[in-house]
Design a protein around this motif. Sequence first.
Motif, PDB file in Angstrom:
ATOM      1  N   PRO A  35       1.029  -1.261  -0.010  1.00  0.00           N
ATOM      2  CA  PRO A  35      -0.070  -0.017   0.033  1.00  0.00           C
ATOM      3  C   PRO A  35       0.938   1.228  -0.028  1.00  0.00           C
ATOM      4  O   PRO A  35       2.062   1.157   0.291  1.00  0.00           O
ATOM      5  CB  PRO A  35      -0.863  -0.084   1.301  1.00  0.00           C
ATOM      6  CG  PRO A  35      -0.503  -1.587   1.884  1.00  0.00           C
ATOM      7  CD  PRO A  35       0.595  -2.084   1.253  1.00  0.00           C
ATOM      8  N   PRO A  36       0.137   2.401  -0.303  1.00  0.00           N
ATOM      9  CA  PRO A  36       1.027   3.696  -0.403  1.00  0.00           C
ATOM     10  C   PRO A  36       1.554   3.830   1.021  1.00  0.00           C
ATOM     11  O   PRO A  36       0.881   3.615   1.866  1.00  0.00           O
ATOM     12  CB  PRO A  36      -0.093   4.741  -0.886  1.00  0.00           C
ATOM     13  CG  PRO A  36      -1.093   3.814  -1.227  1.00  0.00           C
ATOM     14  CD  PRO A  36      -1.177   2.430  -0.784  1.00  0.00           C
ATOM     15  N   PRO A  37       2.738   4.561   1.165  1.00  0.00           N
ATOM     16  CA  PRO A  37       3.333   4.780   2.402  1.00  0.00           C
ATOM     17  C   PRO A  37       2.365   5.810   3.006  1.00  0.00           C
ATOM     18  O   PRO A  37       1.899   6.780   2.657  1.00  0.00           O
ATOM     19  CB  PRO A  37       4.677   5.427   2.127  1.00  0.00           C
ATOM     20  CG  PRO A  37       5.054   4.977   0.758  1.00  0.00           C
ATOM     21  CD  PRO A  37       3.611   4.794  -0.086  1.00  0.00           C
ATOM     22  N   GLU A  38       2.334   5.521   4.389  1.00  0.00           N
ATOM     23  CA  GLU A  38       1.362   6.658   5.230  1.00  0.00           C
ATOM     24  C   GLU A  38       2.262   7.924   5.469  1.00  0.00           C
ATOM     25  O   GLU A  38       3.477   7.754   5.935  1.00  0.00           O
ATOM     26  CB  GLU A  38       0.872   5.733   6.454  1.00  0.00           C
ATOM     27  CG  GLU A  38       0.094   4.944   6.250  1.00  0.00           C
ATOM     28  CD  GLU A  38      -0.603   3.956   7.613  1.00  0.00           C
ATOM     29  OE1 GLU A  38      -0.512   4.895   8.701  1.00  0.00           O
ATOM     30  OE2 GLU A  38      -0.994   3.038   7.324  1.00  0.00           O
ATOM     31  N   PRO A  39       1.613   9.111   5.546  1.00  0.00           N
ATOM     32  CA  PRO A  39       2.289  10.378   5.969  1.00  0.00           C
ATOM     33  C   PRO A  39       2.704  10.221   7.297  1.00  0.00           C
ATOM     34  O   PRO A  39       1.961   9.594   7.999  1.00  0.00           O
ATOM     35  CB  PRO A  39       0.969  11.404   5.879  1.00  0.00           C
ATOM     36  CG  PRO A  39       0.355  10.818   4.918  1.00  0.00           C
ATOM     37  CD  PRO A  39       0.184   9.456   4.859  1.00  0.00           C
ATOM     38  N   GLY A  40       4.136  10.664   7.639  1.00  0.00           N
ATOM     39  CA  GLY A  40       4.558  10.574   8.819  1.00  0.00           C
ATOM     40  C   GLY A  40       5.385   9.211   9.275  1.00  0.00           C
ATOM     41  O   GLY A  40       5.906   9.068  10.105  1.00  0.00           O
ATOM     42  N   ARG A  41       5.194   8.062   8.210  1.00  0.00           N
ATOM     43  CA  ARG A  41       5.804   6.884   8.660  1.00  0.00           C
ATOM     44  C   ARG A  41       7.266   7.287   8.157  1.00  0.00           C
ATOM     45  O   ARG A  41       7.746   7.946   7.289  1.00  0.00           O
ATOM     46  CB  ARG A  41       5.679   6.016   7.470  1.00  0.00           C
ATOM     47  CG  ARG A  41       6.089   4.528   8.051  1.00  0.00           C
ATOM     48  CD  ARG A  41       5.761   3.563   6.612  1.00  0.00           C
ATOM     49  NE  ARG A  41       6.830   3.863   5.919  1.00  0.00           N
ATOM     50  CZ  ARG A  41       6.863   3.292   4.571  1.00  0.00           C
ATOM     51  NH1 ARG A  41       5.654   2.662   4.220  1.00  0.00           N
ATOM     52  NH2 ARG A  41       7.916   3.298   3.820  1.00  0.00           N
TER      53      ARG A  41
END
Length: 165
Positions: A35-41
Amino acid sequence: MIVPEIRIREARAADEPALAELDRTTWSPLHAVTPPPEPGRPFYDERHRPEHFLVAELGGAVVGYVRVVPPTRLACNAHVRQIQGLAVDAAARGRGVARALLRAAADRARADGATRLTLRVLGHNAPARSLYESEGFRVEGVLRGEFLLDGAYVDDILMGRPLTD
């Protein structure tokens, strides 16, 4: 008009925010099975450390990266390095950044004593496959229908190239 030169260097801990943003903005089902990387990861973790990455800069800005690592921890496989990630900012595409990163990855692998460089690419990613072939990679295996992405089965293409003359 002066065109900035591509500079390839080893990644640093301070590159993490730029690399995390690049990872988020370049994510695409054309090349990603996760899945797309989550913001802040965080970009770096115990398996993805700065020393695993080379970064490309244009005009002092980070515009790309490649991850080059041993594919396993086995001693019998120590002569191989694998590309496990390559990304280039959309605004920098078409300037030779990906090609420069691939060449730097091969140089890094050779310096580490590797005699082979391998990678995996999704079958529907024709632009990447063409680039890899132009840099000496050849198809060494195909896992047919290995991934189900957006309702379609996609092949996993295994490619490799020798690092010796």
